[in-house]
Structures are given as C-alpha cells and as structure tokens.
Design an enzyme around this catalytic site. Sequence first.
Site, mmCIF file in Angstrom:
data_model
loop_
_atom_site.group_PDB
_atom_site.id
_atom_site.type_symbol
_atom_site.label_atom_id
_atom_site.label_comp_id
_atom_site.label_asym_id
_atom_site.label_seq_id
_atom_site.Cartn_x
_atom_site.Cartn_y
_atom_site.Cartn_z
ATOM 1 N N HIS A 1 47.561 40.095 50.692
ATOM 2 C CA HIS A 1 46.592 41.359 50.531
ATOM 3 C C HIS A 1 45.098 41.091 50.943
ATOM 4 C CE1 HIS A 1 45.782 44.925 47.842
ATOM 5 N NE2 HIS A 1 44.665 44.517 47.815
ATOM 6 N N GLU A 2 44.582 40.019 50.542
ATOM 7 C CA GLU A 2 43.196 40.092 50.919
ATOM 8 C C GLU A 2 43.109 39.593 52.379
ATOM 9 O OE1 GLU A 2 40.947 40.830 48.792
ATOM 10 O OE2 GLU A 2 42.332 40.999 47.013
ATOM 11 N N HIS B 1 42.794 42.776 54.142
ATOM 12 C CA HIS B 1 40.999 43.543 54.049
ATOM 13 C C HIS B 1 40.403 42.662 55.038
ATOM 14 C CE1 HIS B 1 41.303 46.144 50.567
ATOM 15 N NE2 HIS B 1 41.797 45.385 49.959
ATOM 16 N N GLU C 1 41.994 49.681 51.963
ATOM 17 C CA GLU C 1 43.304 49.339 51.177
ATOM 18 C C GLU C 1 44.551 49.482 51.915
ATOM 19 O OE1 GLU C 1 44.728 47.695 47.324
ATOM 20 O OE2 GLU C 1 42.854 47.872 48.442
#
Length: 493
Positions: A258-259, A262, A288
């Site tokens: 997930h990170e 970003h 996001e």
Amino acid sequence: MTAFDELMAYQRQTEALAQIAGRLGWDQETVMPRGAAEQRAEELAAIESVLHARRTDPRIAEWLSHAEAPDEIGARALELIARSYHRNAAVPAELAAEIARATSRAQGIWAEARATEDVGHFLPILTRVIDLIRQKGQALAQAGFGAGDPYDALLDDYEPEATAATIGAMFDRMRPRLVALRERILSRPAPDVLTGHFPRETQLRMARTLAGAFGYDWDRGRLDLAVHPFSSGSGNDVRITTRVDESDPFNCFYSTIHEVGHAAYEQAIRQDFLLTPLGAGVSMGVHESQSRIYENQLARSAPFTGWLHGQMRAAFGDFGVDNADRFHAVVNAVRPGFIRTESDEVQYNLHIMMRFDLERDLIAGRLDPADLEEAWNARFLADFGQAVEKPSDGVLQDVHWSVGLFGYFPTYALGNVYAGCLHRALRADIPELDAALGRGEAHVATAWLAEKVQRHGGLYPPARLIRQVCGFDPDESPLLDYLEDKFGALYDL
C-alpha cells in the site's frame, strides 16, 4: 529574470523547506527519541512559521500579477501557486504555527493513549486540535474556499473541486450495494484463518522483495517501522514505513505494498517537476487510488497471490495453507473486524463513511469531542453489528485527527473509486496482465500507472486526470462491479 522566473525560483526554495519539514515528521514517527517530543513541537512550529511567511509573502501577489506562463505546464504552476497563496493568506500566521505545535504534541499523546487505552489522556489535546482546525476552516470559508462551508474548505486542501455533498451522495449510492454484498458473504462459510509464527526479520525481507516487485526504487527510498504505516517525501527521497505482527504477516506485506503505491507515485513524477508546485501527487484521492490498486486489484488478485503463496512457502516453510486457491481465499477473507487498515475490500469504505460523518459533525459543532467515543461506539454497533470493547479498536485506532487531518478520510474512499476506474482501463490496455502477475511481475501494471497517472504529478486536476486515462468521468460503478464479481466468485454467491 522575468516575473515568472523569479516566482518559480522563490517557489523552489519554499518547496525545499517543506520537504525538510516533512523529513522532521518522518523522523518523529520512526526514530526520534521519546524525550524529544516537546522540542520537536517547537521545531515544527518554527519551520511552519517560516513556510507560512514565505507562502503569504506579498511579493507572490506581485509576481503573479506580472508573470506570463510560457506553456501549459507554466500556466498550471501559476494556478497552483495562486491557489496556495490565497489559501495560506486566509489563515493567520499565529494560527498556522499553533496548529503545527499542537498537532506535533497530539501525535505523541495519541500514541501513548492508544498504547494505554486511555481516551481521557488524549481528549484535551484532541479538543484543542479540533478547535484550531475549526478556526482554520472558518478562516478559509470566509475567504471564499469551499463555497463558504468550513468542512468543504478543509476538504479542498486534500481533494480540490470535491464537496461533502457530492461525496455524501456517492456514499449513499455505494452503501446499499456494499452492505448487501457483505451480508451475502457473511452468510457463507468463512475461509481458513492463517495461524503460526512468522519471524519479524523474515517478514521484513519479504516486504523488501514485494516493494521491489512493485517498482519501488531503493536508491531513492528506505523502509522503516512505525505505529501507523505511512509514506513520506517526494522525488528523489521517498520513504515508506510498515509494521510487523509475528502472527499476521499479511499486515506487514499489504501495508508495505500500500505504501509503495504512494511512494511509487512520488518517485515517478517527472524530474523537471521536482521542487515545483507540480512535483507532488495532485490530490489525496488520486494518491490513494495508486496505493489501493497496488494493494487490492493487483496484490490481492488470484494470479499474484498464487505467486505470493510460493514465496511464503519458500520463506516460512509449510505454514498451513497447502494450495494457491485456499491461499487466495485467506488473503481476501471477509470477516467482522474493528480496524480500518486491516479491513477487507468489501467493508473498507463503510469504515470511511462512518468517519466522514463523525468528522463533519465535529467541525460543524454538532458533536462535542467529549462525546466522540460514545458516538463512535454507537455508530460502529449500528453499522457493523459489533460492540467496541477497547479504544484502540475504536476512536483511538487512527492517527489522522490527532495531526489535524480533517477532510482527509473521504479521500480514501474516493481513492478506491478512482482505482476501480483505473483498473478497468488497465485491463483493457494490458490483456496479458494476469500472466504477468502470476510470475510476480507487478511492474507490468505499475509501469502503465506510472506513464498514465504518476508522471504527471500535479499537472491535471483529479477528475480530468481520471477522465483522460479512463475515457469516462469518475464513477463508483467499476469499483462495485469489480467487488461483486471478485467476491461473488470467491464465496460462490
């Protein structure tokens, strides 16, 4: 130098100082000694004062009145500088510094309160933060942002052009289908539960492997541990964090992926945009969308989990899930739970909808901070059918309100909606995607996202960017269709 050149040179220094402030925030959440909290609050307040003074310098207005953009990129840069100037000028310098000081302190107090399950310890500083953010929202609204609505004025900071009314209407359309899907799934037999011991260092080695598979550039990044995983920085210094639970490796693996979504966005932005207004993601919703499509549509797909199953067997040996199909079901299990960041794709947006409603009431003054825990618990029981038993499972689970991020939560759900749109376009463009994911080659998809979305940084407004990539306006239907198809197959609905 022309007025445009002078303004851009000035802006470059401002952006560089903002990066330094961000690095102080990263340090605070990862390696800063606990005893440094009060000093760090003063340091952050000081640098925020400098940044606020630069962002409201009267020379900016003068430069803007004379600057002539050489091209579309220059015109967009001037638009963003003007927007930032007028927003910052609307907020008194003393208020901006006090918000920085209070939120820095609140972050540490929140972590202590979460660890000790003590809402009362957190409540005074939270009340102070909410009061300051209300003042900021009111100042922005009086200056014309958010069409005069304080919450919309705050939301505009994270998702330009969005309003609480349009987001609320979207959530109203999404909720019935999500609730119906959840109820159908929970009526079916639950998949296996992952059990066993998964050593910390092995998890972190695999996390690094996964980050690399999704295109994270280690020459311009690093991985550290934090209470609440996050990504920090842009351009050539973009750092990610994760967390480790030795009984649940998925927490580490999927937080990392997930990170990376970003971080990869920031790393992929054109080099000539760095330290300019275009040198960061255009909105939190678009940001996001990258982290969610990496984590969900790609990393939780059947082909990729098939590859991950082999990697885990090689790393941990026989961990109790003997085939790829069962493993795919375990990764995508839908179960009742309290924690937003650990929630499955079906229920995640329902967590966001609850927070959206609560924070709107806090900013509007309809909900007193002293009553927030009770309101949270009552709403969670109504929405999820579970009674919250401890604050770390409830009102203390998220860091966002402690650091003043009001108007931020709805961008998570917008990100899911954007990810649904992008996933539909991605699969249309790359019919061989599943074969690549089955080999662990997620970079086939992430390179497409880098070219279509990430490289543009702040060049295009959010809705325009999604429209030009996908060929249609942002819409929740692709996400809901994807969820119903995926989980309908998984649970034989």
